[in-house]
Design a protein around this motif. Structure first.
Motif, mmCIF file in Angstrom:
data_model
loop_
_atom_site.group_PDB
_atom_site.id
_atom_site.type_symbol
_atom_site.label_atom_id
_atom_site.label_comp_id
_atom_site.label_asym_id
_atom_site.label_seq_id
_atom_site.Cartn_x
_atom_site.Cartn_y
_atom_site.Cartn_z
ATOM 1 N N TYR A 80 0.821 -1.207 0.000
ATOM 2 C CA TYR A 80 0.000 0.000 0.000
ATOM 3 C C TYR A 80 0.858 1.261 0.000
ATOM 4 O O TYR A 80 0.362 2.356 -0.240
ATOM 5 N N GLN A 81 2.122 1.103 0.302
ATOM 6 C CA GLN A 81 3.054 2.221 0.267
ATOM 7 C C GLN A 81 4.462 1.665 0.103
ATOM 8 O O GLN A 81 4.703 0.487 0.342
ATOM 9 N N ASP A 89 2.690 2.096 -8.834
ATOM 10 C CA ASP A 89 1.637 3.013 -8.419
ATOM 11 C C ASP A 89 0.966 2.421 -7.185
ATOM 12 O O ASP A 89 0.349 1.362 -7.258
ATOM 13 N N TYR A 90 1.114 3.094 -6.055
ATOM 14 C CA TYR A 90 0.551 2.581 -4.807
ATOM 15 C C TYR A 90 -0.882 3.038 -4.575
ATOM 16 O O TYR A 90 -1.472 2.703 -3.549
ATOM 17 N N SER A 91 -1.475 3.783 -5.519
ATOM 18 C CA SER A 91 -2.866 4.193 -5.325
ATOM 19 C C SER A 91 -3.788 2.970 -5.352
ATOM 20 O O SER A 91 -4.850 2.964 -4.754
ATOM 21 N N THR A 92 -3.383 1.928 -6.043
ATOM 22 C CA THR A 92 -4.000 0.612 -5.980
ATOM 23 C C THR A 92 -2.940 -0.293 -5.381
ATOM 24 O O THR A 92 -1.771 -0.195 -5.765
ATOM 25 N N TYR A 94 -0.085 -2.592 -4.751
ATOM 26 C CA TYR A 94 0.877 -3.092 -5.740
ATOM 27 C C TYR A 94 1.250 -4.537 -5.405
ATOM 28 O O TYR A 94 1.753 -4.827 -4.316
#
Length: 149
Positions: A80-81, A89-92, A94
């Motif tokens: 998540y980060q 892309d950590y918005s979803t 990974y």
């Protein structure tokens, strides 16, 4: 061409990667889109990550050889980060998976899964090796084959 790169040029092709004497051949293989794993010339054991000595028989006769990249998801986690990286892309969440490769029970390689919904990335799912360019260099990824291992 990949085999003719100097060590300095190799490091420049993979910025931020921990390239050492023990794994430089593996990164040169990536430039040819080959996933290399060390295999002992004496006892025939495959082993990763790359080390100069066989962990089974302690032989120094170790050769990096290409593997098929076919296998099954052994473990997965969703990040998540994390640190910024090209193509991440950590918005979803990974996905990061460890795949047990078909060459040998216990031989595992960690990468991401591409072109899949996170809900479809499950332990036991069959995968195959693929390649994506990241920061101008090929990186190994796995894609689901649509089968269970």
């Amino acid at each position: 061409m990949a085999d003719q790169l100097s060590n300095d040029e190799l490091v420049q092709r993979f910025p931020g990667e921990p390239i050492t004497h023990d794994n430089a051949a593996h990164y040169r293989g990536r430039l040819r889109r080959e996933l290399l794993v060390n295999r002992c010339d004496d006892c025939r054991l495959w082993h990763a990550p790359p080390k100069p000595m066989c962990p089974e028989c302690w032989s120094w006769n170790v050769t990096p050889l290409p593997v098929s990249g076919n296998g099954a998801i052994f473990m997965n986690v969703f990040l998540y980060q994390g640190p910024p990286a090209p193509g991440v892309d950590y918005s979803t969440p990974y996905p990061v998976v460890t795949v047990e490769l078909e060459e040998q029970v216990g031989l595992r390689f960690t990468a991401t899964v591409a072109d899949a919904d996170n809900g479809d990335i499950q332990i036991g799912k069959a995968v195959r090796l693929d390649w994506r360019d990241r920061a101008g260099s090929p990186m190994p990824v796995f894609v689901l084959t649509g089968a269970d291992a």
